[in-house]
Write a protein that holds these residues in place. Sequence first.
Motif, PDB file in Angstrom:
ATOM      1  N   ASP A 190      35.503  43.582  36.803  1.00  8.50           N
ATOM      2  CA  ASP A 190      34.167  43.703  37.376  1.00  8.50           C
ATOM      3  C   ASP A 190      33.637  42.372  37.900  1.00  8.50           C
ATOM      4  O   ASP A 190      32.434  42.144  37.919  1.00  8.50           O
ATOM      5  CB  ASP A 190      33.205  44.262  36.323  1.00  8.50           C
ATOM      6  N   ALA A 191      34.522  41.498  38.351  1.00  2.00           N
ATOM      7  CA  ALA A 191      34.121  40.164  38.801  1.00  2.00           C
ATOM      8  C   ALA A 191      33.196  40.219  40.004  1.00  2.00           C
ATOM      9  O   ALA A 191      32.310  39.380  40.157  1.00  2.00           O
ATOM     10  CB  ALA A 191      35.348  39.319  39.125  1.00  2.00           C
ATOM     11  N   ALA A 192      33.367  41.204  40.863  1.00  2.00           N
ATOM     12  CA  ALA A 192      32.532  41.293  42.064  1.00  2.00           C
ATOM     13  C   ALA A 192      31.069  41.560  41.722  1.00  2.00           C
ATOM     14  O   ALA A 192      30.174  41.128  42.444  1.00  2.00           O
ATOM     15  CB  ALA A 192      33.056  42.384  42.986  1.00  2.00           C
ATOM     16  N   SER A 193      30.810  42.242  40.618  1.00  2.00           N
ATOM     17  CA  SER A 193      29.431  42.558  40.244  1.00  2.00           C
ATOM     18  C   SER A 193      28.882  41.632  39.160  1.00  2.00           C
ATOM     19  O   SER A 193      27.765  41.828  38.693  1.00  2.00           O
ATOM     20  CB  SER A 193      29.342  44.008  39.765  1.00  2.00           C
ATOM     21  N   ASP A 194      29.663  40.626  38.759  1.00  2.00           N
ATOM     22  CA  ASP A 194      29.223  39.686  37.718  1.00  2.00           C
ATOM     23  C   ASP A 194      28.285  38.648  38.320  1.00  2.00           C
ATOM     24  O   ASP A 194      28.689  37.882  39.197  1.00  2.00           O
ATOM     25  CB  ASP A 194      30.439  38.998  37.097  1.00  2.00           C
TER      26      ASP A 194
ATOM     27  N   LYS B 252      29.136  33.319  41.340  1.00  2.00           N
ATOM     28  CA  LYS B 252      28.396  33.290  42.597  1.00  2.00           C
ATOM     29  C   LYS B 252      29.300  33.228  43.814  1.00  2.00           C
ATOM     30  O   LYS B 252      28.941  33.700  44.880  1.00  2.00           O
ATOM     31  CB  LYS B 252      27.429  32.116  42.600  1.00  2.00           C
ATOM     32  N   SER B 253      30.455  32.644  43.690  1.00  2.00           N
ATOM     33  CA  SER B 253      31.308  32.433  44.865  1.00  2.00           C
ATOM     34  C   SER B 253      32.495  33.391  44.907  1.00  2.00           C
ATOM     35  O   SER B 253      33.523  33.075  45.480  1.00  2.00           O
ATOM     36  CB  SER B 253      31.809  30.995  44.885  1.00  2.00           C
ATOM     37  N   VAL B 254      32.362  34.557  44.309  1.00  2.00           N
ATOM     38  CA  VAL B 254      33.459  35.508  44.303  1.00  2.00           C
ATOM     39  C   VAL B 254      33.395  36.373  45.557  1.00  2.00           C
ATOM     40  O   VAL B 254      32.373  36.958  45.876  1.00  2.00           O
ATOM     41  CB  VAL B 254      33.399  36.403  43.037  1.00  2.00           C
ATOM     42  N   ASP B 255      34.489  36.425  46.271  1.00  2.00           N
ATOM     43  CA  ASP B 255      34.591  37.254  47.466  1.00  2.00           C
ATOM     44  C   ASP B 255      35.087  38.641  47.032  1.00  2.00           C
ATOM     45  O   ASP B 255      36.214  38.771  46.545  1.00  2.00           O
ATOM     46  CB  ASP B 255      35.577  36.623  48.441  1.00  2.00           C
ATOM     47  N   PRO B 256      34.261  39.684  47.175  1.00  2.00           N
ATOM     48  CA  PRO B 256      34.658  41.027  46.720  1.00  2.00           C
ATOM     49  C   PRO B 256      35.960  41.515  47.347  1.00  2.00           C
ATOM     50  O   PRO B 256      36.749  42.187  46.690  1.00  2.00           O
ATOM     51  CB  PRO B 256      33.487  41.910  47.137  1.00  2.00           C
ATOM     52  N   ALA B 257      36.206  41.176  48.597  1.00  2.00           N
ATOM     53  CA  ALA B 257      37.450  41.597  49.249  1.00  2.00           C
ATOM     54  C   ALA B 257      38.656  40.953  48.577  1.00  2.00           C
ATOM     55  O   ALA B 257      39.694  41.589  48.375  1.00  2.00           O
ATOM     56  CB  ALA B 257      37.415  41.241  50.727  1.00  2.00           C
ATOM     57  N   LYS B 258      38.521  39.676  48.203  1.00  2.00           N
ATOM     58  CA  LYS B 258      39.621  38.981  47.533  1.00  2.00           C
ATOM     59  C   LYS B 258      39.873  39.573  46.147  1.00  2.00           C
ATOM     60  O   LYS B 258      41.015  39.750  45.739  1.00  2.00           O
ATOM     61  CB  LYS B 258      39.294  37.488  47.416  1.00  2.00           C
ATOM     62  N   VAL B 259      38.797  39.917  45.435  1.00  2.00           N
ATOM     63  CA  VAL B 259      38.936  40.510  44.106  1.00  2.00           C
ATOM     64  C   VAL B 259      39.656  41.851  44.204  1.00  2.00           C
ATOM     65  O   VAL B 259      40.559  42.142  43.415  1.00  2.00           O
ATOM     66  CB  VAL B 259      37.548  40.675  43.432  1.00  2.00           C
ATOM     67  N   GLU B 260      39.286  42.670  45.173  1.00  2.00           N
ATOM     68  CA  GLU B 260      39.938  43.966  45.353  1.00  2.00           C
ATOM     69  C   GLU B 260      41.410  43.791  45.711  1.00  2.00           C
ATOM     70  O   GLU B 260      42.263  44.531  45.223  1.00  2.00           O
ATOM     71  CB  GLU B 260      39.215  44.787  46.423  1.00  2.00           C
ATOM     72  N   ALA B 261      41.722  42.807  46.542  1.00  2.00           N
ATOM     73  CA  ALA B 261      43.114  42.547  46.912  1.00  2.00           C
ATOM     74  C   ALA B 261      43.920  42.123  45.686  1.00  2.00           C
ATOM     75  O   ALA B 261      45.064  42.554  45.505  1.00  2.00           O
ATOM     76  CB  ALA B 261      43.184  41.489  47.993  1.00  2.00           C
TER      77      ALA B 261
END
Length: 95
Positions: free
Chosen positions: A45-49, A53-62
Amino acid sequence: MAVGGVNYASPVHVNGFACMNCADVSLASKHIDPAHPQSGPFDRDAASDPSRKSVDPAKVEALKKAAEAAQVVGYSAAGHVTAALAPGSAFSISA
């Protein structure tokens, strides 16, 4: 005798995470980053944490898709991803 809030003299590493106390070790043993516990195991759940602050949701999903494709089962002592292996396909002898 309750011990609370006591930090170790030096960080202990569990599953690749630096742990300063028993609470951190407990989280790290469940593959939860003690620095970002709201990210969940394997940063699911890093994208919603909000603490990241600097987490790219697309990178997390990849990364999640790559981990699922490789069937990641853990990390080595050096921090390398360990993929699932079929029984009998590999072995390791340690002394």
